[in-house]
Design an enzyme around this catalytic site. Structure first.
Site, PDB file in Angstrom:
ATOM      1  N   HIS A   1      19.118  21.995  40.478  1.00 15.50           N
ATOM      2  CA  HIS A   1      18.238  21.810  39.324  1.00 15.50           C
ATOM      3  C   HIS A   1      17.228  20.714  39.609  1.00 15.50           C
ATOM      4  O   HIS A   1      17.596  19.641  40.061  1.00 15.50           O
ATOM      5  CB  HIS A   1      19.049  21.436  38.076  1.00 15.50           C
TER       6      HIS A   1
ATOM      7  N   ASP B   1      22.136  22.371  22.083  1.00 13.10           N
ATOM      8  CA  ASP B   1      21.044  21.696  22.801  1.00 13.10           C
ATOM      9  C   ASP B   1      19.685  22.156  22.280  1.00 13.10           C
ATOM     10  O   ASP B   1      18.770  21.350  22.115  1.00 13.10           O
ATOM     11  CB  ASP B   1      21.155  21.947  24.301  1.00 13.10           C
TER      12      ASP B   1
ATOM     13  N   ARG C   1      14.873  16.161  18.527  1.00 17.14           N
ATOM     14  CA  ARG C   1      14.458  14.987  19.311  1.00 17.14           C
ATOM     15  C   ARG C   1      12.951  14.974  19.505  1.00 17.14           C
ATOM     16  O   ARG C   1      12.312  13.923  19.489  1.00 17.14           O
ATOM     17  CB  ARG C   1      15.154  15.005  20.683  1.00 17.14           C
TER      18      ARG C   1
ATOM     19  N   SER D   1      21.685  16.994  27.900  1.00 15.21           N
ATOM     20  CA  SER D   1      20.924  18.222  27.645  1.00 15.21           C
ATOM     21  C   SER D   1      20.806  19.056  28.925  1.00 15.21           C
ATOM     22  O   SER D   1      21.116  20.260  28.934  1.00 15.21           O
ATOM     23  CB  SER D   1      19.531  17.840  27.117  1.00 15.21           C
TER      24      SER D   1
ATOM     25  N   LYS E   1      23.244  22.749  30.046  1.00 16.22           N
ATOM     26  CA  LYS E   1      22.694  24.065  30.391  1.00 16.22           C
ATOM     27  C   LYS E   1      23.204  24.539  31.761  1.00 16.22           C
ATOM     28  O   LYS E   1      23.505  25.713  31.957  1.00 16.22           O
ATOM     29  CB  LYS E   1      21.167  24.007  30.354  1.00 16.22           C
TER      30      LYS E   1
END
Ligand code: URA
Ligand code: CA
Length: 435
Positions: free
Chosen positions: A82, A161, A168, A183, A187
Site C-alpha cells: 500500500h 471507516d 473527519r 483508516s 481497509k
C-alpha cells in the site's frame, strides 16, 4: 455505556477500553450515535492521541464493521503493498506481475482514483478489453492459476471507516496519526491479505510533508499490523517530485511496461525492487532482501516479468499486445513540449502541481462521478538534479487540445531552475520494522 462518558474520558487524556472503542464504532456505523458526539470524540482523539493498543482496537472494530474478504483458498502467503498516495505512482502496475513472476501470489484489490490521475483500476482499463469486475471465486481461481489478479473493490468493506472519514473531512480531524493509520490499515486488513508492505511517502507531493511525520505514521501502521497478526513493514520514500517520468493513465501503463522490460526510469525501478524485495521476504519466497532483489532484477532483465504481465492482462480480457506495441494504448492527439526558459540545474519539480496539471488535462477525477481521459498526461524529460539548456524540453504535455496555456503556466510555476549545483534527492529514507 454512554457516549458522553467515552468523550469525557478521552477529552481528559485517558485510555479507552476495547469495549468503549467497539461501542462507539458500532454505534456510529448503525446510526445509534449521532454525528455531533462522534465529532467531539474525534477532536478529543486528535488532541489526546491513542495508545498503540487503542489504535489496534480501533482498527479491528472498523474491520469488523463490514465484510471481510477471505483469501484462504489461495495457497501461499498473500502480501499486499500500500502506498500512501502520491503523483504518478505506477508501482502497483509493476509490482503485481513482477513479484508474481518470482513466485509470490498477488491478490490485489484496487480502487479508482480521485484527483491527480486515476487509480490502478483506471490505469489498467487503458488496456483495451481489460476487465476488473470479476466475481470473487473467479478472482481466487485466477490467483491460484496465474499467481496474480487485480479486482475492483467489491462488497461492503469497512463501512465504519467510510462514515468516519466523511465526518473527519468536515471536522478538521483528518490529519491525525491514530485516525489515518487505523483508516488505512482497516481497509488493508479487511481485504484479506496476510502481510503488508507499506510505502509511506514524504515530501511536497505527499500527505506527510515532513520526514518525522511520515516516520510516525509508518510506525503507527507497522504497530497496528503486527498487533492484529498481519506481518507489516514500511519504507519511507520520497514524493517531493513525481516518481518515474509519466503522470497520466495510459502513459503510466507504458512506463510500467518499459520498467517490466528492464528499461524503466531509475527511481521507479529502484523503488519497485525495494518494495518487491520486502514482499518476497514476507511471502517466504526469499530468505534475505538481497536474494529477493537479485531474483526480481533477473526477472526484469530475462523477460519473465513482462511475460507475467502479458499473462495477467490476457487472463482478465486485456489485449496483451500492448506490451510489444504501446501504440495500442489510448493516445492523445497532441504532444506539446515545454521548453526551459533558461539554462541551469533543476532544483524543484513540485509533485502536487504536476499532478494538478495532469488533472487539468483531464487525467484525473475532480469528483467521484467525473469521467477521465485515459490518454492525456505529462512525461518529464528532466528530473531534480538534471542540467537543462535554455530551449530544451523540460517535459512533454500529452493533450487532446492545443489550448494548454493555463497548464503550461502551472507547469512553469512548479519547476525551479537554478545556477547552483543540486544533489539528487534520496529516493528511500528508511525502513520501519516492528519494534
Ligand atoms: N487515506 C485513508 O485511507 N485514510 C486516511 O485517514 C487518510 C488517508
Ligand atoms: Ca510515474
Amino acid at each position: 455505556m454512554r457516549m458522553y462518558d467515552i468523550i469525557e474520558k478521552k477529552r481528559d487524556g485517558h485510555k479507552l477500553s476495547k469495549e468503549e472503542i467497539r461501542f462507539f464504532v458500532d454505534g456510529y456505523t448503525n446510526g445509534s450515535i449521532p454525528d455531533y458526539q462522534v465529532s467531539a470524540l474525534l477532536m478529543a482523539i486528535f488532541f489526546r492521541d491513542m495508545t498503540e493498543e487503542e489504535r489496534a482496537e480501533l482498527t479491528t472494530a472498523m474491520v469488523e464493521s463490514g465484510d471481510q474478504i477471505d483469501l484462504s483458498a489461495i495457497s501461499g502467503i498473500k502480501v499486499d503493498k500500500h502506498s500512501t498516495g502520491g503523483v504518478g505512482d505506477t508501482t502497483t502496475l509493476i509490482l503485481a506481475p513482477l513479484v508474481a513472476s518470482a513466485g509470490a501470489p498477488v491478490a490485489k484489490m484496487s480502487g479508482r482514483g480521485l484527483g491527480h490521475t486515476g487509480g490502478t483500476i483506471d490505469k489498467l482499463e487503458a488496456v483495451p478489453g481489460f476487465n476488473a469486475e470479476i466475481a470473487s471465486d473467479a478472482f481466487i481461481n485466477l490467483v491460484n492459476q496465474n499467481k496474480v489478479a487485480v479486482v475492483g473493490q467489491t462488497g461492503n468493506l469497512t463501512p465504519a471507516d467510510k462514515k468516519l472519514y466523511g465526518l473527519r473531512d468536515v471536522t478538521a480531524t483528518v490529519n491525525s496519526i491514530p485516525l489515518i493509520a487505523s483508516s488505512i490499515m482497516s481497509k488493508k486488513i479487511a481485504s484479506g491479505t496476510d502481510a503488508i508492505v507499506l510505502d509511506v511517502k514524504t515530501g511536497a507531493g505527499a500527505f506527510m510533508k515532513e520526514l518525522d511525520d511520515a516516520r510516525d505514521l509508518a510506525r503507527a501502521m507497522v504497530s497496528i499490523g503486527n498487533r492484529v497478526g498481519r506481518q507489516t513493514t514500511a519504507i519511507i520514500s520520497d514524493m517531493s517530485q513525481p516518481l518515474g517520468n509519466a503522470v497520466g493513465n495510459a502513459l503510466e501503463v507504458k512506463e510500467a511496461i518499459e520498467t517490466l522490460q528492464g528499461r524503466g526510469p531509475e527511481d521507479l525501478t529502484e523503488l519497485c525492487l525495494e518494495l518487491g524485495s520486502h514482499m518476497m521476504v514476507l511471502a517466504n519466497k526469499a530468505d534475505t532482501l538481497d536474494s529477493a532483489r537479485e531474483h526480481l532484477t533477473e526477472n526484469l532483465n530475462n523477460g519473465k516479468a513482462i511475460e507475467q504481465f502479458k499473462l495477467f492482462l490476457e487472463s482478465q480480457g486485456g489485449d496483451s499486445r500492448v506490451a510489444d506495441d504501446p501504440g495500442l494504448l489510448p493516445q492523445a492527439s497532441q504532444t506539446i513540449e515545454l521548453p526551459a526558459k533558461k539554462s541551469g540545474t533543476i532544483s524543484e519539480i513540485v509533485a502536487d502541481d504536476i499532478g494538478t496539471a495532469a488533472m487539468m488535462l483531464g487525467a484525473g477525477r475532480a469528483t467521484k462521478d467525473s469521467a477521465i481521459d485515459l490518454s492525456v498526461g505529462i512525461v518529464l524529460n528532466k528530473k531534480v538534479g538534471d542540467f537543462v539548456n535554455k530551449g530544451e524540453s523540460l517535459l512533454s504535455i500529452h493533450a487532446n487540445t492545443t489550448a494548454v496555456d493555463d497548464v503550461k503556466e502551472k507547469l512553469y510555476a512548479s519547476i525551479n531552475i537554478t545556477d547552483e549545483a543540486v544533489a539528487k534527492p534520496p529516493l528511500i529514507y528508511e525502513n520501519v520494522q516492528n519494534e
